[in-house]
Design an enzyme around this catalytic site. Structure first.
Site, short mmCIF file in Angstrom:
data_model
loop_
_atom_site.label_atom_id
_atom_site.label_comp_id
_atom_site.label_asym_id
_atom_site.label_seq_id
_atom_site.Cartn_x
_atom_site.Cartn_y
_atom_site.Cartn_z
N HIS A 88 0.84 -1.28 -0.10
CA HIS A 88 -0.02 -0.04 -0.08
C HIS A 88 1.04 1.44 -0.06
O HIS A 88 2.06 1.46 0.64
CB HIS A 88 -1.01 0.00 1.18
N GLU A 161 -4.20 2.37 -7.14
CA GLU A 161 -4.70 3.42 -6.22
C GLU A 161 -3.59 4.73 -6.42
O GLU A 161 -2.63 4.72 -6.00
CB GLU A 161 -4.51 3.19 -4.80
P1 13P Z 1 -9.85 6.19 0.72
O1 13P Z 1 -10.76 5.49 0.24
O2 13P Z 1 -9.83 6.65 2.07
O3 13P Z 1 -9.17 7.24 -0.35
O4 13P Z 1 -8.44 5.08 0.67
C1 13P Z 1 -8.00 4.39 -0.44
C2 13P Z 1 -7.27 3.52 -0.11
O5 13P Z 1 -6.23 3.66 0.23
C3 13P Z 1 -7.52 2.02 0.23
O6 13P Z 1 -6.64 1.14 0.15
#
Ligand code: 13P
Length: 251
Positions: A88, A161
């Protein structure tokens, strides 16, 4: 294929009572809950329909042993956990996670029979160089992070992401990615992994989008055919909104 939804609670909530309450509310079919590790046994005890995901694993190839502080994928598996988020961007930014450590974790997870949810995504600086620049960056991340599992088989979940879109949705705007470019990125990732020369062609690839997914924008992301599901952060801490998101996804 049904969309996959993973609730990434990150380092929340603080109390076990709140974690249990949230887990009970979010316990739905086709929903995967990723609580902090210290809440995992309590959450597991109340989950009846959903599945469980770790937020990280240590690259240890044993169920137990002299590994101070470690939680191996085999240990998670014994706890009933089927998935693990790996790489992540918050761990890359704050906890010294590198492509090398991520590659080891992906390898250990697959060997242990845990499905990795590999997170990739570009920063705002990279994106400022344009979409193609971001695409090259993301594909390079993937190439390095999957380096030790070339030629294998199994299931790989890749969560795109974009770092600049994470944690920006306050339901009042926020800096969200436009769904078309998110869909295109996931399509690019799948095409890259499907090229036989790259040796990941035997994996079943599931492409998720994450970054401020909320009840206000889920509809537009759902229109993108390349997106197989969502990794939801902030909104997964708000049970009512999260249930609404799941309802829209499965309707
Ligand atoms: P948010 O939905 O709070 O932007 O976070 C996304 C995330 O990092 C999921 O792993």
């Amino acid at each position: 294929m049904k969309h996959l939804v993973i609730a990434n609670w990150k380092m929340n909530p603080v109390s076990t009572e709140d974690a249990i309450r949230l887990a009970k509310e979010e316990d739905m079919r086709d929903v995967i809950i990723a609580p902090p590790s210290f809440h995992m046994p309590s959450v597991r005890a109340v989950i009846k329909r959903g599945a469980l995901c770790a937020q990280d694993i240590d690259p240890i190839d044993a169920l137990s042993g002299p590994y101070t502080g470690a939680i191996s994928p085999l240990l998670f598996k014994k706890m009933g956990v089927r998935y693990a988020i790996i790489g992540h961007s918050e761990r890359r930014a704050h906890l010294g996670e590198t492509d090398d450590s991520i590659a080891k974790k992906v390898h250990t997870a697959l060997t242990a029979g845990i499905i990795p949810v590999l997170c990739v995504g570009e920063t705002s600086e990279v994106r400022a160089g344009g979409y193609m620049n971001a695409r090259d960056f993301v594909l390079r991340q993937i190439e390095r992070d999957l380096d030790l599992v070339r030629g294998g088989v199994g299931k790989l979940i890749i969560a795109y992401e974009p770092v600049w879109a994470i944690s920006t949705n306050n339901n009042d705007g926020g800096v969200i990615d436009d769904s078309e470019s998110a869909g295109e990125m996931i399509q690019n990732i799948k095409a890259f992994l499907a090229e036989s020369m790259k040796l990941w062609a035997q994996y079943k690839i599931v492409g998720l989008y994450g970054g401020s997914v909320g009840v206000n924008n889920i509809g537009m992301f759902l229109k993108e055919r390349s997106i197989d599901g969502f990794l939801v952060g902030g909104a997964s801490l708000r049970a009512k909104e999260f249930k609404k998101i799941v309802e829209i996804i499965h309707s």
